[in-house]
Design a protein around this motif. Structure first.
Motif, short mmCIF file in Angstrom:
data_model
loop_
_atom_site.label_atom_id
_atom_site.label_comp_id
_atom_site.label_asym_id
_atom_site.label_seq_id
_atom_site.Cartn_x
_atom_site.Cartn_y
_atom_site.Cartn_z
N ILE A 158 0.83 -1.21 0.00
CA ILE A 158 0.00 0.00 0.00
C ILE A 158 0.86 1.26 0.00
CG2 ILE A 158 -0.38 0.46 2.49
CD1 ILE A 158 -3.42 0.58 1.63
N VAL A 159 2.02 1.18 0.66
CA VAL A 159 2.94 2.33 0.64
C VAL A 159 3.42 2.57 -0.79
CG1 VAL A 159 5.24 3.10 1.37
CG2 VAL A 159 3.64 2.14 3.06
N GLY A 160 3.74 1.49 -1.50
CA GLY A 160 4.19 1.61 -2.89
C GLY A 160 3.12 2.21 -3.79
N LEU A 161 1.89 1.71 -3.66
CA LEU A 161 0.81 2.16 -4.53
C LEU A 161 0.45 3.64 -4.30
CD1 LEU A 161 -1.54 -0.95 -4.31
CD2 LEU A 161 -0.47 -0.06 -6.39
N THR A 162 0.65 4.12 -3.09
CA THR A 162 0.25 5.50 -2.78
C THR A 162 1.43 6.46 -2.73
OG1 THR A 162 0.36 4.99 -0.40
CG2 THR A 162 -1.80 4.78 -1.46
N ARG A 163 2.63 5.97 -3.14
CA ARG A 163 3.84 6.78 -2.95
C ARG A 163 3.76 8.14 -3.64
NH1 ARG A 163 7.98 3.14 -3.29
NH2 ARG A 163 8.04 3.06 -1.02
N ALA A 164 3.31 8.14 -4.88
CA ALA A 164 3.29 9.40 -5.64
C ALA A 164 2.30 10.39 -5.00
CB ALA A 164 2.90 9.13 -7.09
N ASP A 165 1.10 9.88 -4.67
CA ASP A 165 0.10 10.74 -4.02
C ASP A 165 0.59 11.22 -2.66
OD1 ASP A 165 -1.69 10.63 -6.07
OD2 ASP A 165 -3.07 9.21 -5.12
N MET A 166 1.26 10.33 -1.94
CA MET A 166 1.70 10.66 -0.58
C MET A 166 2.72 11.78 -0.60
SD MET A 166 0.58 9.67 2.30
CE MET A 166 1.02 10.48 3.83
N ALA A 167 3.53 11.84 -1.66
CA ALA A 167 4.50 12.94 -1.78
C ALA A 167 3.75 14.27 -1.85
CB ALA A 167 5.38 12.74 -3.00
N LYS A 168 2.63 14.27 -2.58
CA LYS A 168 1.83 15.50 -2.66
C LYS A 168 1.18 15.82 -1.32
CE LYS A 168 0.48 14.63 -7.48
NZ LYS A 168 -0.68 14.29 -8.33
N VAL A 169 0.71 14.77 -0.63
CA VAL A 169 0.12 15.00 0.69
C VAL A 169 1.16 15.60 1.63
CG1 VAL A 169 -0.86 13.86 2.74
CG2 VAL A 169 -1.57 13.14 0.45
N ASN A 170 2.39 15.06 1.57
CA ASN A 170 3.43 15.57 2.46
C ASN A 170 3.75 17.02 2.19
OD1 ASN A 170 3.73 13.26 3.99
ND2 ASN A 170 5.23 12.34 2.59
N SER A 171 3.77 17.42 0.91
CA SER A 171 4.09 18.83 0.67
C SER A 171 2.90 19.71 1.04
CB SER A 171 4.59 19.07 -0.76
OG SER A 171 3.62 18.69 -1.67
N THR A 172 1.68 19.18 0.91
CA THR A 172 0.51 19.93 1.37
C THR A 172 0.58 20.12 2.90
OG1 THR A 172 -0.83 18.95 -0.38
CG2 THR A 172 -2.03 19.96 1.44
#
Lengths: 338, 338
Positions: B20-34
Motif C-alpha cells: 500500500i505504501v508503494g501504490l500511494t507513494r506518488a500521491d503521498m508525496a503530494k500529501v506531504n508537501s501539502t
C-alpha cells in the motif's frame, strides 16, 4: 481590587443593546433551542460542561451580530440560525480552551469549567463543540460561509498562539498587540458579521462592509476588555480584576504605560510581567502607573477610533432600525468602560 | 518493562504495508508537501510544534487509507490529496489534545509536544490544525465529504469524553469499551476510508463498504494497541509500556482479566486503577494476571474478528492490487502483536 477610573464622558447617555436584542429576539429563541439540542449527547458530561458555560449568562453578542447582519442584508432563509449557533459554539470552544491555557479560576462570574470537571473535559468538550459547529455549517450548505468560518477558526488559533509567544514580553509593540487581538477576538466578530450577507447573496461590497464592521467592533471590544481588567470591577468583568497582570499578559494599557514610563518603571514591568515576581502590592502599583500615564483613557480612545471605523463601514447601507441598532452596539461596547 | 507475550502464530509470514505504501507513494508525496505548506505560519511556534509531531515518523496510515480507497474507487481528481492531509491534521490535533488530557510524557518515542512547549501550545496548535483541516476540506468543495469528516470530529471528541467518564471504572463492560474505541479511534479510520469513494461519486453501497472496512480495521488496530500496552516493547509502541495501567485506563485486557479474576484479584484492579494506589511491583503483577487469564491472546482474537469483518466488507470490490494491499493492512495491524 475595584479601582474604577473615571473616564471623560463624551457620548451622552450610555448606549444599550436593547434595540438589537429586541430585533433579533424571535431568531435568537431558535438559536437557543438549536444550541440546546446540539449540546445533547449520551455522554452526559458533554451537556453538563457545555451548558455550564453556555447558560451562564453571556450576552451572546456574536450570534446576535450574525442574526442582525442577516436581517440587514434582507436574508429570507433559515440558514442564519444554524450559523449563529455555530458562531456561539466556536466562541464557547475558544473559552473552554482559553481557560486551560490561562489556568483561569473564574469565567463569567462562575468557576471555570476546568475547575469543576478538570482540564481534560474542557479540552475535549471544546473539541466536541467545534465539531458540532462545523456540522451545522455543513448542513447550511454554503461553501462560502464554510470558508469564512473555517478560516476564522484557524486565524483565532493562530492569534492565541501568537499571544502565547508574546506573553511576558514587555517589548511587545502596539502593532504586535493589535495583530494578536485581530486574530484572537476580532476575526470571529468579522466572520459572524460577514456570513449574513453571504447567505443572502448580497454584492461583495456589502459582504466586505459587514466584515469590516465586525472586525473593527471586535478590536474596540477587546481594547475595552483589556482596559476593564485594570480599571473595572469584578462584577462587570465576570472574572477577577488584575487577571491579565497576574498571568503576565501584555495588553495595550501595559504597552502604553511601559513605553511612557521611566527606566525604573520599566524594570517594575519586567520584574512582574516577564519574571512573574509579583508581590502583594504590585497590582495597586501597576494600576497607579497605568493611571499616571493615562494609559486607560488612551486605550479607550483607541477603542473609540476602531468604533468609528466600524460605524463608517456600514455607511453604504440605507438607514433603518437594524443599522441603527448595530451602531448602538458599537457605542455600547465602548460605554462599558464607564 | 519489556514483557513480550508469545501469541500463537496463525497467519504464516508477517504481513507488511509495503504494497500500500508503494501504490500511494506518488500521491503521498503530494500529501506531504501539502502538510508542510499548511503548517506554515508567521507565528513560528506553530510549525515547530506541528512538525515535531508530524515529522516524527508516524506511519501516516490514515491518509494512506484515504489515498488507497480513492484509488480503489477509481477516483480521477486531486481532491483526495487535501482530504488525506485533512485526515492527518485531524489525527495530529487529536494526539496533541490527548497528550494534554493524559498528561503523557512521550509520543512516538519522542518527548510529547506538551513537555517541550507546554500544555498551552499543544491545545492551541491542535486547534490551528483542526481549523486548517476544515479549510482544506472546504477547498475540495464536497459537502458530503465535509459532512463525513465534521461528523467524525464530533464523534471522536464524544468518544474521548466517554473514555474520560469511564476512566478508572473497573465496572466498564466490553460493550462500553467498544463504544469508546469506535468513537475515539475507529471513526476516523472509517471517515478516512469513506471519503475516497464519496469524491469518486461511487454508488452508496461502495461508500458504505469502505466505511465499514475502515471502522472494523480501526477497532482491530486499537485492540492490538491496547494489548501491546501490556505486552509489547517501548520501541514498538513509541510510548512507555504500562502507560494505560499508570493512567487508570480501562482497556480490553483489563476488562477481561477483571471479569475472569477472583474477588482478590478484582480488589487489586480496584486499588490500582480506580484508587490509583500503584506500587513498584504492581505493573508486573498486572501483566501476570492478564497472562494468567489469557486476556492478551483473547484481545488479539477479538482484533482478528474485527479484522475479518473489515476484509469481508471489501468483498464487493473486484480483486486487484489496491484491494489486495488494503487487505494486507488488516493483517499488518494484527501482526503487530507478534
Amino acid at each position: 481590587m475595584g479601582v474604577v477610573v473615571a473616564f471623560e464622558d463624551k457620548s451622552g447617555p450610555l448606549a444599550s443593546i436593547d434595540a438589537i436584542v429586541g430585533l433579533t429576539r424571535a431568531d435568537m429563541a431558535k438559536v437557543n433551542s438549536t444550541i440546546l439540542s446540539r449540546t445533547g449527547s449520551d455522554v452526559t458530561m458533554i451537556p453538563e460542561v457545555a451548558n455550564h458555560l453556555i447558560s451562564s449568562g453571556g450576552k451572546r453578542l456574536r450570534p446576535i451580530l450574525t442574526l442582525a447582519t442577516a436581517q440587514l442584508a434582507n436574508y429570507g432563509g433559515e440558514g442564519h440560525i444554524k450559523l449563529a449557533a455555530s458562531v456561539e459554539f466556536m466562541h464557547t470552544a475558544t473559552l473552554l480552551h482559553d481557560d486551560v491555557v490561562d489556568e483561569s479560576d473564574m469565567r463569567r462570574g462562575k468557576p471555570a469549567a476546568r475547575m469543576l470537571w478538570g482540564n481534560e473535559a474542557s479540552v475535549l468538550v471544546g473539541d466536541f463543540l467545534l465539531g458540532q459547529a462545523f456540522r451545522m455549517m455543513v448542513e447550511v450548505g454554503s461553501l462560502r460561509a464554510l470558508d469564512i468560518l473555517s478560516s476564522a477558526a484557524t486565524v483565532i488559533a493562530e492569534g492565541e498562539v501568537a499571544q502565547l509567544a508574546a506573553a511576558k514580553d514587555t517589548a511587545t509593540t502596539e502593532d504586535d498587540y493589535l495583530a494578536v487581538i485581530r486574530g484572537k477576538t476580532a476575526e470571529l466578530f468579522a466572520a459572524a458579521c460577514e456570513v449574513g450577507p453571504v447567505l443572502a447573496e448580497r454584492p461583495r461590497d456589502e459582504q466586505s462592509a459587514c466584515r469590516s464592521f465586525g472586525m473593527n467592533l471586535g478590536i474596540a471590544f477587546q481594547l475595552v476588555d483589556d482596559a476593564l481588567d485594570y480599571g473595572g470591577s469584578g462584577a462587570e468583568l465576570g472574572k477577577n480584576v488584575g487577571d491579565d497582570f497576574r498571568e503576565g499578559k501584555i495588553t495595550l494599557p501595559v504597552v502604553l504605560a511601559f513605553r511612557r514610563g521611566s527606566e525604573q518603571e520599566r524594570e517594575f514591568w519586567r520584574r512582574t510581567l516577564e519574571r512573574g515576581e509579583i508581590a502583594e502590592a504590585d497590582l495597586d502599583h501597576a494600576v497607579a502607573l497605568i493611571r499616571r500615564h493615562h494609559a486607560l483613557e488612551d486605550t479607550i480612545e483607541r477603542a473609540r477610533h476602531y468604533g468609528s471605523m466600524a460605524k463608517d463601514a456600514l455607511g453604504l447601507f440605507a438607514d433603518g432600525p437594524v443599522k441603527s441598532a448595530l451602531l448602538d452596539v458599537v457605542d455600547f461596547c465602548i460605554d462599558r468602560a464607564h
